[in-house]
Design a protein around this motif. Structure first.
Motif, short mmCIF file in Angstrom:
data_model
loop_
_atom_site.label_atom_id
_atom_site.label_comp_id
_atom_site.label_asym_id
_atom_site.label_seq_id
_atom_site.Cartn_x
_atom_site.Cartn_y
_atom_site.Cartn_z
N VAL A 109 0.79 -1.14 0.05
CA VAL A 109 -0.07 0.03 -0.01
C VAL A 109 0.81 1.39 -0.03
O VAL A 109 0.44 2.20 0.10
N GLY A 110 2.09 1.21 0.14
CA GLY A 110 3.12 2.43 -0.19
C GLY A 110 3.86 2.80 1.04
O GLY A 110 4.61 3.70 0.90
N VAL A 111 3.90 2.03 2.00
CA VAL A 111 4.68 2.42 3.15
C VAL A 111 6.24 1.96 2.95
O VAL A 111 6.38 0.87 2.22
N THR A 112 7.12 2.76 3.22
CA THR A 112 8.24 2.70 2.96
C THR A 112 9.12 2.75 4.26
O THR A 112 8.52 2.77 5.51
N PRO A 113 10.50 2.31 4.32
CA PRO A 113 11.29 2.18 5.46
C PRO A 113 11.42 3.51 6.19
O PRO A 113 11.60 3.59 7.61
N ASN A 114 11.23 4.58 5.44
CA ASN A 114 11.25 5.95 5.97
C ASN A 114 10.04 6.10 7.07
O ASN A 114 10.16 6.94 8.18
N HIS A 115 9.12 5.49 6.74
CA HIS A 115 7.69 5.73 7.37
C HIS A 115 8.02 5.01 8.77
O HIS A 115 7.37 5.18 9.87
N LEU A 116 8.83 3.97 8.66
CA LEU A 116 9.18 3.12 10.13
C LEU A 116 9.86 3.76 11.01
O LEU A 116 9.65 3.67 12.00
N ILE A 117 10.77 4.80 10.38
CA ILE A 117 11.52 5.57 11.34
C ILE A 117 10.47 6.75 11.94
O ILE A 117 10.80 6.91 13.23
N ILE A 118 9.60 7.06 11.21
CA ILE A 118 8.55 8.09 11.67
C ILE A 118 7.88 7.53 12.66
O ILE A 118 7.62 8.05 13.88
N MET A 119 7.42 6.38 12.29
CA MET A 119 6.77 5.37 13.47
C MET A 119 7.60 5.38 14.73
O MET A 119 6.78 5.68 15.78
N GLY A 120 8.49 4.96 14.61
CA GLY A 120 9.52 4.94 15.80
C GLY A 120 9.61 6.06 16.58
O GLY A 120 9.43 6.21 17.77
N ASN A 121 10.02 7.11 15.83
CA ASN A 121 10.09 8.56 16.68
C ASN A 121 8.52 8.94 17.31
O ASN A 121 8.49 9.44 18.57
N SER A 122 7.50 8.69 16.63
CA SER A 122 6.16 8.91 17.21
C SER A 122 5.84 8.14 18.45
O SER A 122 5.31 8.53 19.13
N LEU A 123 6.25 6.90 18.31
CA LEU A 123 6.05 5.78 19.46
C LEU A 123 6.85 6.50 20.43
O LEU A 123 6.03 6.25 21.57
N PHE A 124 8.05 6.75 20.58
CA PHE A 124 8.65 7.23 21.84
C PHE A 124 8.19 8.46 22.07
O PHE A 124 8.10 8.90 23.43
N TRP A 125 7.58 9.37 21.24
CA TRP A 125 6.96 10.63 21.71
C TRP A 125 5.67 10.40 22.46
O TRP A 125 5.64 10.81 23.49
N MET A 126 4.95 9.34 22.09
CA MET A 126 3.60 8.94 22.52
C MET A 126 4.28 8.38 24.16
O MET A 126 3.44 8.71 24.94
N LEU A 127 4.99 7.74 24.21
CA LEU A 127 5.56 6.92 25.30
C LEU A 127 5.95 8.11 26.14
O LEU A 127 5.42 8.02 27.59
N LYS A 128 6.53 9.06 25.91
CA LYS A 128 6.95 10.07 26.52
C LYS A 128 5.91 10.93 27.32
O LYS A 128 5.76 11.46 28.28
N GLN A 129 4.88 11.11 26.47
CA GLN A 129 3.55 11.96 27.04
C GLN A 129 3.03 11.20 28.22
O GLN A 129 2.37 11.61 28.80
N VAL A 130 2.83 9.60 27.91
CA VAL A 130 2.07 8.86 28.88
C VAL A 130 2.63 8.96 30.08
O VAL A 130 2.32 8.80 31.06
N LEU A 131 4.16 8.48 29.86
CA LEU A 131 4.92 8.23 31.17
C LEU A 131 5.38 9.42 31.97
O LEU A 131 5.66 9.18 33.17
N GLY A 132 5.55 10.48 31.29
CA GLY A 132 5.87 11.69 32.13
C GLY A 132 7.49 11.25 32.60
O GLY A 132 8.44 10.93 31.87
N GLY A 133 7.71 11.51 33.85
CA GLY A 133 8.81 11.45 34.54
C GLY A 133 9.72 10.11 34.55
O GLY A 133 10.55 10.04 34.66
N ALA A 134 8.63 9.07 34.45
CA ALA A 134 8.97 7.71 34.27
C ALA A 134 9.92 7.51 32.81
O ALA A 134 10.62 6.40 32.67
N TRP A 135 9.67 8.16 31.89
CA TRP A 135 10.43 8.17 30.57
C TRP A 135 12.01 8.82 30.89
O TRP A 135 12.21 9.71 30.39
N ASN A 136 12.77 7.70 31.31
CA ASN A 136 14.01 8.19 31.67
C ASN A 136 14.96 7.55 30.57
O ASN A 136 14.62 6.75 29.70
#
Length: 235
Positions: A109-136
């Motif tokens: 459907v057109g997903v590229t390896p670059n999208h996987l990098i963006i997905m990873g960065n977005s996942l880490f961002w979401m985790l940081k929002q949810v975990l707050g200070g626990a995201w060390n």
């Protein structure tokens, strides 16, 4: 063969120390309290970073996007699959067939390896929002290791599928593309004058854009990185 060294080979020895597995599972517990909501946050972040990625989805025209039933359904499905993978961090090989199948479907459907990098960065961002200070730093590194292993399997299946398709399409290339081929070959000759140095520049830029990608390589701990024999050989 992928230009990325398969992180899966190192899965049992690296990722899946009991400490790393424990950190990922414990922090995922906080995320799992609202899989759908946190999944929506993750995908909205992806579309914020890469608006073009939204065009790959059927809900691209839904307004307001954050309230799209289709987006919420897709986000929940993604987070459920991710949760299943997390429970198998010490036996990643059990979910490899599923990841490969998903990789091929996404490549179609057109997903590229670059999208996987963006997905990873977005996942880490979401985790940081949810975990707050626990995201060390320790938690972050554990998640980087985990995602790198998953990304490696996913990406390899995508690249294999596209490489299998390319030869079948090559004979259909219009003659009008000859000019493009000439331009690529002529400019590549400039690069060939110093393949080693340009290859190093190329990989250093990859690691600048996406630091988690470095975890996929055997030379990840070599300092200074730009003088690493391992990276020079790979480049």
């Amino acid at each position: 063969q992928s230009v990325m060294e398969p992180a899966l080979v190192q899965a049992s020895a690296v990722l899946h120390s009991s400490r790393c597995k424990m950190l990922v599972e414990e922090t995922w517990g906080a995320v799992a309290k609202d899989l759908e909501g946190n999944g929506v946050k993750l995908f909205l972040r992806i579309f914020e970073i890469s608006p073009d990625a939204l065009q790959l989805f059927k809900f691209k025209d839904d307004e307001p996007l954050a309230e799209s039933a289709a987006l919420r359904k897709h986000a929940l499905l993604f987070m459920s699959v991710l949760g299943k993978v997390i429970t198998c961090l010490d036996k990643v090989e059990t979910v490899v067939p599923m990841l490969r199948d998903l990789g091929e479907k996404h490549a179609i459907v057109g997903v590229t390896p670059n999208h996987l990098i963006i997905m990873g960065n977005s996942l880490f961002w979401m985790l940081k929002q949810v975990l707050g200070g626990a995201w060390n730093q320790e938690v972050k590194e554990a998640w980087i290791e985990a995602y790198a292993s998953v990304q490696s399997v996913f990406q390899d299946s995508m690249l294999k599928l596209t490489s299998d398709i390319a030869p079948r399409n090559r004979s259909k290339t219009p003659k009008g593309d000859d000019r493009n081929q000439t331009l690529v070959q002529e400019t590549w000759r400039l690069v060939e004058k110093d393949l080693d140095a340009h290859g190093i520049k190329f990989f250093l830029k990859i690691f600048e854009i996406a630091p988690p990608a470095l975890k996929l390589f055997s030379f990840k701990d070599e300092v200074p990185l730009e003088k690493s024999p391992g990276m020079q050989k790979h480049a």
